[in-house]
Enzyme design. Structure first.
Site, PDB file in Angstrom:
ATOM      1  N   HIS A   1      12.808  -2.348  -0.920  1.00  0.00           N
ATOM      2  CA  HIS A   1      12.031  -1.781  -2.034  1.00  0.00           C
ATOM      3  C   HIS A   1      12.823  -0.626  -2.652  1.00  0.00           C
ATOM      4  CE1 HIS A   1       8.922   0.322  -4.244  1.00  0.00           C
ATOM      5  NE2 HIS A   1       8.237  -0.804  -4.227  1.00  0.00           N
TER       6      HIS A   1
ATOM      7  N   GLY B   1       1.524  -2.409  -6.260  1.00  0.00           N
ATOM      8  CA  GLY B   1       1.369  -1.113  -5.605  1.00  0.00           C
ATOM      9  C   GLY B   1      -0.016  -0.545  -5.877  1.00  0.00           C
ATOM     10  N   GLY B   2      -0.107   0.290  -6.908  1.00  0.00           N
ATOM     11  CA  GLY B   2      -1.342   1.018  -7.204  1.00  0.00           C
ATOM     12  C   GLY B   2      -2.582   0.135  -7.235  1.00  0.00           C
TER      13      GLY B   2
ATOM     14  N   TRP C   1       0.820  -1.221   0.000  1.00  0.00           N
ATOM     15  CA  TRP C   1       0.000   0.000   0.000  1.00  0.00           C
ATOM     16  C   TRP C   1       0.851   1.267   0.000  1.00  0.00           C
ATOM     17  CZ3 TRP C   1      -4.464  -1.025   4.098  1.00  0.00           C
ATOM     18  CH2 TRP C   1      -5.192  -2.156   3.687  1.00  0.00           C
ATOM     19  N   LYS C   2       2.132   1.142   0.283  1.00  0.00           N
ATOM     20  CA  LYS C   2       3.028   2.303   0.377  1.00  0.00           C
ATOM     21  C   LYS C   2       2.450   3.311   1.396  1.00  0.00           C
ATOM     22  CE  LYS C   2       4.643   1.232  -4.216  1.00  0.00           C
ATOM     23  NZ  LYS C   2       5.219   1.681  -5.463  1.00  0.00           N
TER      24      LYS C   2
ATOM     25  N   GLU D   1      12.013   2.205  -3.537  1.00  0.00           N
ATOM     26  CA  GLU D   1      11.738   3.513  -2.937  1.00  0.00           C
ATOM     27  C   GLU D   1      12.506   3.692  -1.637  1.00  0.00           C
ATOM     28  OE1 GLU D   1       7.471   3.181  -3.133  1.00  0.00           O
ATOM     29  OE2 GLU D   1       7.614   3.235  -5.317  1.00  0.00           O
TER      30      GLU D   1
HETATM   31  P1  PGA Z   1       3.048  -0.404  -8.818  1.00  0.00           P
HETATM   32  O1  PGA Z   1       4.091  -0.588  -7.614  1.00  0.00           O
HETATM   33  O2  PGA Z   1       2.228  -1.670  -8.900  1.00  0.00           O
HETATM   34  O3  PGA Z   1       2.219   0.792  -8.445  1.00  0.00           O
HETATM   35  O4  PGA Z   1       3.851  -0.191 -10.059  1.00  0.00           O
HETATM   36  C1  PGA Z   1       4.730  -1.819  -7.397  1.00  0.00           C
HETATM   37  C2  PGA Z   1       5.648  -1.699  -6.202  1.00  0.00           C
HETATM   38  O5  PGA Z   1       6.325  -0.686  -6.063  1.00  0.00           O
HETATM   39  O6  PGA Z   1       5.736  -2.631  -5.363  1.00  0.00           O
END
Ligand code: PGA
Length: 252
Positions: free
Chosen positions: A99, A236-237, A12-13, A101
């Site tokens: 990750h 993610g999204g 979910w970030k 990020e």
């Molecule tokens: P995304 O992110 O599906 O929004 O591209 C994937 C992730 O960073 O784990």
């Protein structure tokens, strides 16, 4: 032939306040309880603030809960950090580590990622170890070298198929809508498994799950998840909506 049960993991970030986060978790848990369940393991990794409430909300379902990161120590003077023991204490079964990020925003090196994964495993968590090349690295022909060195640098010494999942996430595909082609994904996944075979032996490598991450959506998941070395997704999204995440899970 080894059968690897697929894992569909939602990252979910930094998204979700109480109301929408709990509605999302409950929506998934209700679908799992109602059945039929998709042919994969399902995991959500909410922000730290929601983990305890999400664990409560999904009790009685098979939905697993994990952290998006963890510290490499069990406790101590580390303001703002969360230890793997704390995640386990809340009822988490997994921790994402490394990750891209985190590697970018917090300058996490392979050595740091390895230390976090090792600590996660020591706390009884399954570590999801993320690796992946940037677009510049891919364009420079360095894709395999980068993934190999991140894998070997980040993999804990005691890695087994039971305590470790690898996630291949090309940085250029994360959150961009630009998904890797099936050929690009399979090529890197197969290379990762070949490295795992050298490092851990054929049996362990054949059992270890390697997830693909980067703009996986319901409409491209089936093709990616059908690839021989793609054992699930880190989403993610599309993990932020019940219908999208469920749609991906149903593609397994
Ligand atoms: P995304 O992110 O599906 O929004 O591209 C994937 C992730 O960073 O784990």
């Amino acid at each position: 032939m080894t059968t690897r049960r697929k894992l569909i993991a939602g990252n979910w970030k930094m998204n979700g306040l109480k109301a929408d986060g709990l509605a999302l978790a409950k929506g998934l848990a209700d679908k799992l309880k109602a059945g039929p369940a998709p042919a994969c393991d399902l995991l959500v990794c909410p922000p730290f603030t929601l983990i305890a409430a999400v664990v409560d909300a999904v009790a009685g379902s098979t939905l697993a809960v994990g952290g998006q990161d963890c510290h490499a120590k069990t406790s101590g003077a580390h303001t703002g950090d969360t230890s793997p023991a704390m995640l386990a204490d809340l009822g988490c079964g997994y921790a994402i580590v490394g990750h891209s990020e985190r590697r970018t925003d917090h300058a996490e090196s392979d050595a740091v990622v390895k230390a976090k994964a090792t600590a996660a495993q020591a706390a009884g968590l399954i570590a999801i170890v993320c690796i992946g090349e940037t677009l510049a690295q891919r364009d420079a022909g360095q894709t395999m070298d980068i993934n190999r060195s991140q894998l070997l640098g980040s993999l804990p010494d005691g890695a087994t198929p039971e305590n470790t999942v690898i996630a291949y996430e090309p940085v250029w595909a994360i959150g961009t809508g630009r998904v890797a082609t099936p050929a690009q994904a399979q090529e890197v996944h197969a290379a990762i498994r070949a490295e795992l075979t050298k490092k851990l032996g054929g049996e362990a490598a054949a059992k270890m799950r390697i997830l693909y991450g980067g703009s996986m959506k319901p409409d491209n998941a089936r093709e990616l998840l059908a690839l021989p070395d793609v054992d699930g997704g880190l989403i993610g999204g599309a993990s932020l909506k019940v219908a999208d995440f469920w749609g991906i899970a149903e593609s397994c």
